[in-house]
Motif scaffolding. Sequence first.
Motif, PDB file in Angstrom:
ATOM      1  N   ALA A  36     -16.393 -46.847  53.866  1.00  0.00           N
ATOM      2  CA  ALA A  36     -15.537 -47.674  53.025  1.00  0.00           C
ATOM      3  C   ALA A  36     -16.201 -47.941  51.678  1.00  0.00           C
ATOM      4  O   ALA A  36     -15.538 -48.092  50.670  1.00  0.00           O
ATOM      5  CB  ALA A  36     -15.219 -48.986  53.725  1.00  0.00           C
ATOM      6  N   ILE A  37     -17.535 -47.999  51.659  1.00  0.00           N
ATOM      7  CA  ILE A  37     -18.274 -48.230  50.426  1.00  0.00           C
ATOM      8  C   ILE A  37     -18.806 -46.886  49.951  1.00  0.00           C
ATOM      9  O   ILE A  37     -19.342 -46.108  50.720  1.00  0.00           O
ATOM     10  CB  ILE A  37     -19.453 -49.194  50.687  1.00  0.00           C
ATOM     11  CG1 ILE A  37     -18.946 -50.520  51.231  1.00  0.00           C
ATOM     12  CG2 ILE A  37     -20.265 -49.395  49.422  1.00  0.00           C
ATOM     13  CD1 ILE A  37     -20.042 -51.452  51.688  1.00  0.00           C
ATOM     14  N   ASN A  38     -18.663 -46.624  48.670  1.00  0.00           N
ATOM     15  CA  ASN A  38     -19.148 -45.371  48.117  1.00  0.00           C
ATOM     16  C   ASN A  38     -20.272 -45.636  47.125  1.00  0.00           C
ATOM     17  O   ASN A  38     -20.316 -46.700  46.507  1.00  0.00           O
ATOM     18  CB  ASN A  38     -18.019 -44.618  47.403  1.00  0.00           C
ATOM     19  CG  ASN A  38     -17.045 -44.022  48.384  1.00  0.00           C
ATOM     20  OD1 ASN A  38     -17.444 -43.436  49.381  1.00  0.00           O
ATOM     21  ND2 ASN A  38     -15.763 -44.171  48.112  1.00  0.00           N
ATOM     22  N   PRO A  39     -21.166 -44.656  46.932  1.00  0.00           N
ATOM     23  CA  PRO A  39     -22.187 -44.802  45.900  1.00  0.00           C
ATOM     24  C   PRO A  39     -21.542 -44.900  44.528  1.00  0.00           C
ATOM     25  O   PRO A  39     -20.461 -44.358  44.295  1.00  0.00           O
ATOM     26  CB  PRO A  39     -23.001 -43.521  46.013  1.00  0.00           C
ATOM     27  CG  PRO A  39     -22.637 -42.912  47.312  1.00  0.00           C
ATOM     28  CD  PRO A  39     -21.280 -43.420  47.664  1.00  0.00           C
ATOM     29  N   VAL A  40     -22.212 -45.574  43.620  1.00  0.00           N
ATOM     30  CA  VAL A  40     -21.703 -45.751  42.263  1.00  0.00           C
ATOM     31  C   VAL A  40     -22.222 -44.600  41.399  1.00  0.00           C
ATOM     32  O   VAL A  40     -23.432 -44.378  41.336  1.00  0.00           O
ATOM     33  CB  VAL A  40     -22.163 -47.100  41.677  1.00  0.00           C
ATOM     34  CG1 VAL A  40     -21.692 -47.263  40.240  1.00  0.00           C
ATOM     35  CG2 VAL A  40     -21.694 -48.247  42.552  1.00  0.00           C
ATOM     36  N   PRO A  41     -21.333 -43.851  40.755  1.00  0.00           N
ATOM     37  CA  PRO A  41     -21.800 -42.769  39.883  1.00  0.00           C
ATOM     38  C   PRO A  41     -22.404 -43.334  38.592  1.00  0.00           C
ATOM     39  O   PRO A  41     -21.904 -44.319  38.042  1.00  0.00           O
ATOM     40  CB  PRO A  41     -20.536 -41.961  39.600  1.00  0.00           C
ATOM     41  CG  PRO A  41     -19.402 -42.874  39.877  1.00  0.00           C
ATOM     42  CD  PRO A  41     -19.876 -43.908  40.851  1.00  0.00           C
ATOM     43  N   LEU A  42     -23.479 -42.714  38.141  1.00  0.00           N
ATOM     44  CA  LEU A  42     -24.132 -43.109  36.892  1.00  0.00           C
ATOM     45  C   LEU A  42     -24.240 -41.911  35.961  1.00  0.00           C
ATOM     46  O   LEU A  42     -24.542 -40.802  36.417  1.00  0.00           O
ATOM     47  CB  LEU A  42     -25.562 -43.595  37.150  1.00  0.00           C
ATOM     48  CG  LEU A  42     -25.804 -44.957  37.746  1.00  0.00           C
ATOM     49  CD1 LEU A  42     -27.298 -45.194  37.910  1.00  0.00           C
ATOM     50  CD2 LEU A  42     -25.207 -46.040  36.885  1.00  0.00           C
ATOM     51  N   THR A  43     -24.037 -42.131  34.688  1.00  0.00           N
ATOM     52  CA  THR A  43     -24.318 -41.103  33.686  1.00  0.00           C
ATOM     53  C   THR A  43     -25.792 -41.224  33.316  1.00  0.00           C
ATOM     54  O   THR A  43     -26.425 -42.251  33.598  1.00  0.00           O
ATOM     55  CB  THR A  43     -23.459 -41.308  32.427  1.00  0.00           C
ATOM     56  OG1 THR A  43     -23.848 -42.544  31.816  1.00  0.00           O
ATOM     57  CG2 THR A  43     -21.969 -41.311  32.750  1.00  0.00           C
TER      58      THR A  43
END
Length: 175
Positions: free
Chosen positions: A72-79
């Motif tokens: 349900a929780i996904n990793p947060v994408p970072l630039t």
Amino acid sequence: MGCRIRKFFSWLLLIGVIIFGVLLGSGLLNSPSAAAAIRQLEEAPRQMVYQSQQTLKDQYGNMKLKSTQKSAINPVPLTPVQLKSRQNQLLVIDVRSGLEYWMGHIPGAKRLSRSAILKEIPKDQAIAITCLSGHRSAITAHWLVSQGYHQVYNLQGGTIAWQQAGYPLQRGSQP
């Protein structure tokens, strides 16, 4: 059968590392077409694993495979720019092989395996995961979330994007 598959992937990884070394040494990694080619090389083994899982699923019914379950929780994408601005707040973990790490990594990044992360890193620690192009780090980031880590970030585009954004890589085995 499993041993042959592991040997195949080991050889595939070795070939990829050699290609990466040649491209890094020649400066060709700065070209967008080279980055796309490397992403395709990295994606091929993952696609083979996915196809194997689907074949098993088809042969043995609707069995659940851990690696394909969604969280349900996904990793947060970072630039790269976002990671650079938050680098002192995050523990940056590089999930590539030792040789890949030695050839060039984000300054301050630690090279840790999945099992080492579980043993050494508390689950409330803010973690940014990176690899060469972002594929392996995305897999690891999703896995960490499934293991109960709550602050997991994934560097989109990996060290290739980091370098293309103009940030330096550090060579050697020290973070």
